[in-house]
Design a protein around this motif. Structure first.
Motif, PDB file in Angstrom:
ATOM      1  N   VAL A 196       0.836  -1.208   0.000  1.00  0.00           N
ATOM      2  CA  VAL A 196       0.000   0.000   0.000  1.00  0.00           C
ATOM      3  C   VAL A 196       0.869   1.255   0.000  1.00  0.00           C
ATOM      4  CG1 VAL A 196      -1.670   1.338   1.319  1.00  0.00           C
ATOM      5  CG2 VAL A 196      -1.950  -1.142   1.101  1.00  0.00           C
ATOM      6  N   PHE A 197       1.846   1.327   0.906  1.00  0.00           N
ATOM      7  CA  PHE A 197       2.699   2.509   0.972  1.00  0.00           C
ATOM      8  C   PHE A 197       3.512   2.674  -0.322  1.00  0.00           C
ATOM      9  CE2 PHE A 197       2.682   2.153   5.835  1.00  0.00           C
ATOM     10  CZ  PHE A 197       1.703   3.128   5.950  1.00  0.00           C
ATOM     11  N   SER A 198       3.926   1.569  -0.925  1.00  0.00           N
ATOM     12  CA  SER A 198       4.651   1.650  -2.196  1.00  0.00           C
ATOM     13  C   SER A 198       3.757   2.198  -3.298  1.00  0.00           C
ATOM     14  CB  SER A 198       5.170   0.263  -2.596  1.00  0.00           C
ATOM     15  OG  SER A 198       6.114  -0.221  -1.659  1.00  0.00           O
ATOM     16  N   GLY A 199       2.477   1.875  -3.236  1.00  0.00           N
ATOM     17  CA  GLY A 199       1.558   2.372  -4.252  1.00  0.00           C
ATOM     18  C   GLY A 199       1.519   3.889  -4.313  1.00  0.00           C
ATOM     19  N   PHE A 200       1.652   4.535  -3.158  1.00  0.00           N
ATOM     20  CA  PHE A 200       1.604   5.995  -3.127  1.00  0.00           C
ATOM     21  C   PHE A 200       2.850   6.632  -3.746  1.00  0.00           C
ATOM     22  CE2 PHE A 200      -1.404   5.073   0.386  1.00  0.00           C
ATOM     23  CZ  PHE A 200      -2.487   5.798  -0.094  1.00  0.00           C
ATOM     24  N   LEU A 201       3.903   5.854  -3.964  1.00  0.00           N
ATOM     25  CA  LEU A 201       5.091   6.385  -4.625  1.00  0.00           C
ATOM     26  C   LEU A 201       4.864   6.557  -6.121  1.00  0.00           C
ATOM     27  CD1 LEU A 201       7.839   4.199  -2.886  1.00  0.00           C
ATOM     28  CD2 LEU A 201       7.095   6.513  -2.269  1.00  0.00           C
ATOM     29  N   TYR A 202       3.854   5.881  -6.669  1.00  0.00           N
ATOM     30  CA  TYR A 202       3.605   5.910  -8.111  1.00  0.00           C
ATOM     31  C   TYR A 202       2.274   6.555  -8.484  1.00  0.00           C
ATOM     32  CZ  TYR A 202       7.331   2.400  -8.190  1.00  0.00           C
ATOM     33  OH  TYR A 202       8.524   1.739  -8.032  1.00  0.00           O
ATOM     34  N   ALA A 203       1.254   6.318  -7.699  1.00  0.00           N
ATOM     35  CA  ALA A 203      -0.096   6.735  -8.064  1.00  0.00           C
ATOM     36  C   ALA A 203      -0.593   7.838  -7.132  1.00  0.00           C
ATOM     37  CB  ALA A 203      -1.042   5.530  -8.022  1.00  0.00           C
ATOM     38  N   PRO A 204      -1.561   8.631  -7.582  1.00  0.00           N
ATOM     39  CA  PRO A 204      -2.092   9.714  -6.745  1.00  0.00           C
ATOM     40  C   PRO A 204      -2.909   9.190  -5.580  1.00  0.00           C
ATOM     41  CG  PRO A 204      -3.362   9.517  -8.771  1.00  0.00           C
ATOM     42  CD  PRO A 204      -2.168   8.622  -8.921  1.00  0.00           C
ATOM     43  N   ALA A 205      -3.158  10.069  -4.617  1.00  0.00           N
ATOM     44  CA  ALA A 205      -3.916   9.689  -3.426  1.00  0.00           C
ATOM     45  C   ALA A 205      -5.303   9.183  -3.786  1.00  0.00           C
ATOM     46  CB  ALA A 205      -4.012  10.882  -2.474  1.00  0.00           C
ATOM     47  N   ALA A 206      -5.932   9.813  -4.794  1.00  0.00           N
ATOM     48  CA  ALA A 206      -7.279   9.405  -5.199  1.00  0.00           C
ATOM     49  C   ALA A 206      -7.325   7.940  -5.586  1.00  0.00           C
ATOM     50  CB  ALA A 206      -7.764  10.270  -6.354  1.00  0.00           C
ATOM     51  N   HIS A 207      -6.272   7.447  -6.228  1.00  0.00           N
ATOM     52  CA  HIS A 207      -6.258   6.058  -6.671  1.00  0.00           C
ATOM     53  C   HIS A 207      -6.181   5.086  -5.497  1.00  0.00           C
ATOM     54  CE1 HIS A 207      -5.167   6.589 -11.176  1.00  0.00           C
ATOM     55  NE2 HIS A 207      -5.951   7.550 -10.743  1.00  0.00           N
ATOM     56  N   GLY A 208      -5.622   5.541  -4.372  1.00  0.00           N
ATOM     57  CA  GLY A 208      -5.611   4.679  -3.200  1.00  0.00           C
ATOM     58  C   GLY A 208      -7.019   4.338  -2.756  1.00  0.00           C
ATOM     59  N   GLY A 209      -7.884   5.354  -2.669  1.00  0.00           N
ATOM     60  CA  GLY A 209      -9.271   5.111  -2.291  1.00  0.00           C
ATOM     61  C   GLY A 209     -10.021   4.319  -3.340  1.00  0.00           C
ATOM     62  N   ILE A 210      -9.731   4.592  -4.611  1.00  0.00           N
ATOM     63  CA  ILE A 210     -10.445   3.927  -5.696  1.00  0.00           C
ATOM     64  C   ILE A 210     -10.101   2.448  -5.759  1.00  0.00           C
ATOM     65  CG2 ILE A 210     -10.592   3.770  -8.213  1.00  0.00           C
ATOM     66  CD1 ILE A 210     -10.087   6.918  -8.115  1.00  0.00           C
ATOM     67  N   PHE A 211      -8.819   2.121  -5.725  1.00  0.00           N
ATOM     68  CA  PHE A 211      -8.408   0.740  -5.955  1.00  0.00           C
ATOM     69  C   PHE A 211      -8.317  -0.086  -4.678  1.00  0.00           C
ATOM     70  CE2 PHE A 211      -7.105   2.853  -9.815  1.00  0.00           C
ATOM     71  CZ  PHE A 211      -7.486   1.937 -10.785  1.00  0.00           C
ATOM     72  N   MET A 212      -8.271   0.559  -3.509  1.00  0.00           N
ATOM     73  CA  MET A 212      -8.323  -0.226  -2.274  1.00  0.00           C
ATOM     74  C   MET A 212      -9.749  -0.330  -1.753  1.00  0.00           C
ATOM     75  SD  MET A 212      -4.865   0.607  -0.092  1.00  0.00           S
ATOM     76  CE  MET A 212      -5.073   2.386  -0.075  1.00  0.00           C
ATOM     77  N   ASN A 213     -10.365   0.806  -1.454  1.00  0.00           N
ATOM     78  CA  ASN A 213     -11.733   0.782  -0.940  1.00  0.00           C
ATOM     79  C   ASN A 213     -12.742   0.439  -2.020  1.00  0.00           C
ATOM     80  OD1 ASN A 213     -10.130   3.097   0.614  1.00  0.00           O
ATOM     81  ND2 ASN A 213     -11.537   2.134   2.040  1.00  0.00           N
ATOM     82  N   GLY A 214     -12.559   1.010  -3.211  1.00  0.00           N
ATOM     83  CA  GLY A 214     -13.545   0.839  -4.262  1.00  0.00           C
ATOM     84  C   GLY A 214     -13.675  -0.571  -4.792  1.00  0.00           C
ATOM     85  N   LEU A 215     -12.561  -1.283  -4.867  1.00  0.00           N
ATOM     86  CA  LEU A 215     -12.598  -2.628  -5.442  1.00  0.00           C
ATOM     87  C   LEU A 215     -12.933  -3.726  -4.437  1.00  0.00           C
ATOM     88  CD1 LEU A 215      -9.622  -2.737  -7.983  1.00  0.00           C
ATOM     89  CD2 LEU A 215     -12.034  -2.254  -8.401  1.00  0.00           C
ATOM     90  N   LEU A 216     -13.065  -3.379  -3.162  1.00  0.00           N
ATOM     91  CA  LEU A 216     -13.323  -4.412  -2.149  1.00  0.00           C
ATOM     92  C   LEU A 216     -14.565  -5.252  -2.443  1.00  0.00           C
ATOM     93  CD1 LEU A 216     -12.390  -2.743   1.270  1.00  0.00           C
ATOM     94  CD2 LEU A 216     -11.215  -4.609   0.093  1.00  0.00           C
TER      95      LEU A 216
END
Length: 297
Positions: free
Chosen positions: A87-107
């Motif tokens: 998860v923390f590595s993901g923020f090195l490449y993608a914007p904050a919005a994508h964290g909510g979209i691909f973690m919370n949104g895809l659950l």
């Protein structure tokens, strides 16, 4: 006209608080790299600082009772360093919005896949329709991020999806095994602190010594205490008082609020197509979660 009971009011307040807690966590995690801290430092804060509170609570409540060694090992692994470092590595490449979209949104979509593959649970037409909307919007948002922000944003998106797979596994198993909040705190925090912190101290790179005081305090408070302790308490209270269905519906707002905060605070670009896809994602989430029955209050 009826009004909500006091317990229901606090339940709704707790659920909406979680939306903002998780959404701000996306922002705080995204800016962590600018503080000089490594992803390994952030993981150490998550397990180590939270243990300051978790260890006394665990010694008092003894949450390991009722759990087998296999259950402790599985829950600790799912909520452990591999999950959080992805998860923390993901923020090195993608914007904050994508964290909510691909973690919370895809659950919900990932949970449907697990349910079908592991338990032969056939999704309803409502679930299939909601899942299709979620999948379409996620694909559009991934392409939008690659075009507007970075061609490497897909790497972060993939890491977020891996994180969502881990978290979805935890949700399914905690329901199947009736895991309590204290058992989650024990496995997810105390056990992982014992295992991870010595490795971090001895072998992993750290920017802790050179980090500016302000960003260091922000990351320490938020990564160490807010989402995994305060957030867990709020979710437990909301689920008890207003039910899982209402809680899940409110939490469907995390991707949208996270994206909005990313635009307002970090000036992350979001195209009209991205906004439309985000709305579609929220609709898909609401369709997917409304089927759940509330728990007994």
């Amino acid at each position: 006209m009826t009004t909500a009971q006091p317990s229901q009011f606090t339940g709704y307040a707790a659920a909406w608080s979680i939306v903002f807690v998780w959404s701000f966590w996306l922002i705080v995690s995204r800016v962590a790299s600018g503080s000089g801290l490594t992803i390994y430092d952030l993981a150490a804060m998550r397990y180590g600082l939270a243990s300051i509170i978790a260890v006394p609570l665990s010694l008092y409540y003894k949450p390991w009772r009722g759990l087998s060694l296999v259950q402790i090992a599985v829950i600790s692994f799912i909520l452990g360093p591999i999950y959080i470092l992805c998860v923390f590595s993901g923020f090195l490449y993608a914007p904050a919005a994508h964290g909510g979209i691909f973690m919370n949104g895809l659950l919900p979509l990932i949970s449907l896949g697990f349910g079908l593959a592991l338990f032969k649970a056939r999704p309803s037409p409502r679930q299939l329709f909601g899942g299709a909307l979620i999948l379409i919007s996620a694909v559009v948002l991934a392409r939008d991020g690659a075009a507007l922000i970075s061609p490497d944003a897909w790497i972060g998106d993939l890491l977020f999806v891996i994180g969502a797979v881990f978290f979805s596994s935890y949700v399914i198993l905690s329901e199947r095994w009736s895991i309590t909040a204290m058992q989650v705190i024990f496995c997810g925090t105390v056990v992982n602190a014992v295992l991870y912190l010595p490795i971090w101290v001895l072998f992993l790179p750290s920017g802790l010594a050179d980090a500016p005081t302000g960003p260091l305090i922000l990351q320490a408070i938020y990564q160490g205490f807010v989402p995994n302790l305060i957030g867990l308490i709020f979710i437990a209270h909301a689920s008890r008082t207003i039910g899982n269905a209402n809680t899940s519906s409110i939490l469907a707002g995390v991707p949208g609020v996270g994206a909005l905060l990313g635009v307002l605070i970090l000036q992350e670009p979001l195209s009209p197509l991205g906004i439309m896809a985000l709305v579609l994602l929220t609709v898909g989430l609401l369709i997917s979660v409304r089927r759940r029955r509330p728990v007994a209050v």
